[in-house]
Each structure stands twice: as C-alpha cells, then as structure tokens.
Design a protein around this motif. Sequence first.
Motif, PDB file in Angstrom:
ATOM      1  N   ARG A  88       0.849  -1.182   0.000  1.00 16.06           N
ATOM      2  CA  ARG A  88       0.000   0.000   0.000  1.00 16.06           C
ATOM      3  C   ARG A  88       0.884   1.230   0.000  1.00 16.06           C
ATOM      4  N   LYS A  89       0.302   2.342  -0.367  1.00 16.77           N
ATOM      5  CA  LYS A  89       1.058   3.582  -0.453  1.00 16.77           C
ATOM      6  C   LYS A  89       1.436   4.049   0.948  1.00 16.77           C
ATOM      7  N   ARG A  90       2.685   4.330   1.129  1.00 12.38           N
ATOM      8  CA  ARG A  90       3.179   4.841   2.401  1.00 12.38           C
ATOM      9  C   ARG A  90       3.069   6.358   2.387  1.00 12.38           C
ATOM     10  N   LEU A  91       2.384   6.903   3.384  1.00  9.54           N
ATOM     11  CA  LEU A  91       2.109   8.330   3.420  1.00  9.54           C
ATOM     12  C   LEU A  91       3.208   9.144   4.087  1.00  9.54           C
ATOM     13  N   PHE A  92       3.842   8.582   5.109  1.00  7.24           N
ATOM     14  CA  PHE A  92       4.760   9.350   5.938  1.00  7.24           C
ATOM     15  C   PHE A  92       6.179   8.804   5.951  1.00  7.24           C
ATOM     16  N   SER A  93       6.523   7.915   5.033  1.00  2.38           N
ATOM     17  CA  SER A  93       7.817   7.237   5.131  1.00  2.38           C
ATOM     18  C   SER A  93       8.991   8.209   5.035  1.00  2.38           C
ATOM     19  N   LYS A  94       8.927   9.197   4.152  1.00  2.00           N
ATOM     20  CA  LYS A  94      10.036  10.144   4.007  1.00  2.00           C
ATOM     21  C   LYS A  94      10.224  10.943   5.299  1.00  2.00           C
ATOM     22  N   GLU A  95       9.122  11.448   5.844  1.00  2.00           N
ATOM     23  CA  GLU A  95       9.196  12.242   7.065  1.00  2.00           C
ATOM     24  C   GLU A  95       9.657  11.394   8.254  1.00  2.00           C
ATOM     25  N   LEU A  96       9.158  10.153   8.327  1.00  2.00           N
ATOM     26  CA  LEU A  96       9.547   9.287   9.436  1.00  2.00           C
ATOM     27  C   LEU A  96      11.021   8.922   9.366  1.00  2.00           C
ATOM     28  N   ARG A  97      11.532   8.704   8.151  1.00  3.14           N
ATOM     29  CA  ARG A  97      12.967   8.421   8.008  1.00  3.14           C
ATOM     30  C   ARG A  97      13.797   9.603   8.528  1.00  3.14           C
ATOM     31  N   CYS A  98      13.389  10.803   8.178  1.00  4.17           N
ATOM     32  CA  CYS A  98      14.104  11.997   8.655  1.00  4.17           C
ATOM     33  C   CYS A  98      14.001  12.128  10.172  1.00  4.17           C
ATOM     34  N   MET A  99      12.825  11.876  10.718  1.00  6.35           N
ATOM     35  CA  MET A  99      12.651  11.956  12.170  1.00  6.35           C
ATOM     36  C   MET A  99      13.474  10.893  12.889  1.00  6.35           C
ATOM     37  N   MET A 100      13.471   9.683  12.341  1.00  4.11           N
ATOM     38  CA  MET A 100      14.253   8.616  12.954  1.00  4.11           C
ATOM     39  C   MET A 100      15.739   8.965  12.951  1.00  4.11           C
ATOM     40  N   GLY A 112      16.974  11.986  12.891  1.00  2.21           N
ATOM     41  CA  GLY A 112      17.130  13.083  13.836  1.00  2.21           C
ATOM     42  C   GLY A 112      17.157  12.628  15.277  1.00  2.21           C
ATOM     43  N   PHE A 113      16.506  11.507  15.567  1.00  4.72           N
ATOM     44  CA  PHE A 113      16.488  10.981  16.924  1.00  4.72           C
ATOM     45  C   PHE A 113      17.555   9.917  17.150  1.00  4.72           C
ATOM     46  N   GLY A 114      18.523   9.814  16.217  1.00  6.98           N
ATOM     47  CA  GLY A 114      19.684   8.969  16.463  1.00  6.98           C
ATOM     48  C   GLY A 114      19.739   7.661  15.700  1.00  6.98           C
ATOM     49  N   ASP A 115      18.780   7.388  14.836  1.00  7.38           N
ATOM     50  CA  ASP A 115      18.835   6.172  14.037  1.00  7.38           C
ATOM     51  C   ASP A 115      19.811   6.371  12.880  1.00  7.38           C
ATOM     52  N   ASP A 116      20.006   5.329  12.111  1.00  2.89           N
ATOM     53  CA  ASP A 116      20.866   5.388  10.943  1.00  2.89           C
ATOM     54  C   ASP A 116      20.271   6.342   9.909  1.00  2.89           C
ATOM     55  N   GLN A 117      21.103   6.888   9.024  1.00  2.00           N
ATOM     56  CA  GLN A 117      20.594   7.812   8.018  1.00  2.00           C
ATOM     57  C   GLN A 117      19.601   7.122   7.086  1.00  2.00           C
ATOM     58  N   ASN A 118      19.801   5.842   6.835  1.00  4.85           N
ATOM     59  CA  ASN A 118      18.864   5.046   6.040  1.00  4.85           C
ATOM     60  C   ASN A 118      18.352   3.892   6.896  1.00  4.85           C
ATOM     61  N   PRO A 119      17.317   4.132   7.713  1.00  5.58           N
ATOM     62  CA  PRO A 119      16.825   3.071   8.592  1.00  5.58           C
ATOM     63  C   PRO A 119      16.176   1.948   7.792  1.00  5.58           C
ATOM     64  N   TYR A 120      16.056   0.791   8.432  1.00  9.11           N
ATOM     65  CA  TYR A 120      15.420  -0.348   7.781  1.00  9.11           C
ATOM     66  C   TYR A 120      14.010   0.009   7.355  1.00  9.11           C
ATOM     67  N   THR A 121      13.631  -0.441   6.182  1.00 11.51           N
ATOM     68  CA  THR A 121      12.284  -0.196   5.667  1.00 11.51           C
ATOM     69  C   THR A 121      11.239  -0.795   6.594  1.00 11.51           C
ATOM     70  N   GLU A 122      11.533  -1.955   7.172  1.00 11.05           N
ATOM     71  CA  GLU A 122      10.585  -2.599   8.083  1.00 11.05           C
ATOM     72  C   GLU A 122      10.339  -1.736   9.312  1.00 11.05           C
ATOM     73  N   SER A 123      11.388  -1.082   9.810  1.00  9.14           N
ATOM     74  CA  SER A 123      11.234  -0.206  10.978  1.00  9.14           C
ATOM     75  C   SER A 123      10.354   0.991  10.635  1.00  9.14           C
ATOM     76  N   VAL A 124      10.587   1.562   9.479  1.00  8.19           N
ATOM     77  CA  VAL A 124       9.785   2.711   9.045  1.00  8.19           C
ATOM     78  C   VAL A 124       8.330   2.284   8.844  1.00  8.19           C
ATOM     79  N   ASP A 125       8.115   1.103   8.253  1.00  5.78           N
ATOM     80  CA  ASP A 125       6.757   0.606   8.015  1.00  5.78           C
ATOM     81  C   ASP A 125       6.006   0.375   9.319  1.00  5.78           C
ATOM     82  N   ILE A 126       6.682  -0.203  10.300  1.00  2.54           N
ATOM     83  CA  ILE A 126       6.037  -0.450  11.603  1.00  2.54           C
ATOM     84  C   ILE A 126       5.695   0.878  12.271  1.00  2.54           C
TER      85      ILE A 126
END
Length: 124
Positions: free
Chosen positions: A28-40, A42-56
């Motif tokens: 399904r279309k992910r609505l917030f994945s770009k913003e969530l990746r940036c937030m993650m 910013g809060f100390g995650d890797d610059q390219n977090p796992y797609t599964e983490s972003v999806d959850i």
Amino acid sequence: MAEEEDDPGFDEDLDDGGNGVDSGQGKRKRLFSKELRCMMYGFGDDQNPYTESVDILEDLVIEFITEMTHKAMSIGRQGRVQVEDIVFLIRKDPRKFARVKDLLTMNEELKKTLKAFDEANYGS
C-alpha cells in the motif's frame, strides 16, 4: 469455490486485526515514510533506517491518528473534528498538550504576520 477466487484479499483483511491499517491488497502507499525516516535519523537512528522499521512506525502513527480522529468525532459535534476536541483528548498528557499549545500559538502568530504583510503590500 468461484467466490473465494473472486476476492483473494479477503483473508488478508481479516488478519490485519480490524484496525483498518492495511488495505489487504499487498503493497500500500506509504504516506509518511520520508518524514519518518528523517525523524528517525534526527532521533539517532541510521541515516537510512530499515524499511521494516519505518513501516512499523508508520503503521503505529496511522493507527494513532485513526483512533484520535474516531474519538474526536464521538465528542463535541457528532461527525465533525475540531481543534478543541483534539485538545480535550490530550489534556492529560502534559508533553502532547504543551506541543499542541505551542503549535497553535505559532499558527496564530503566522496568521497575524501574514495578514500584516499582505496589508503592507496591498494597502488594504
């Protein structure tokens, strides 16, 4: 047997827990994945977090928004969401309440600034 083949997504709809997060049609279309990746990031995650983490995380965000919207629709004016309803729902969570209060104050200041800017430019 023909009915089951006509609607292959029915079993997936039952498995998603009834929260309406998954459309049951595969990807399904992910609505917030770009913003969530940036937030993650910013809060100390890797610059390219796992797609599964972003999806959850996105599933959790959408579930939270859905629940808050349903609650807001049930209080106040039926079937209508207003800012006051959201403020009422989060009033007991000091961090969320303070953030919403800051955002609403900033929004009012922006409106006033834009209005003053337009009046200065167009001489209303």
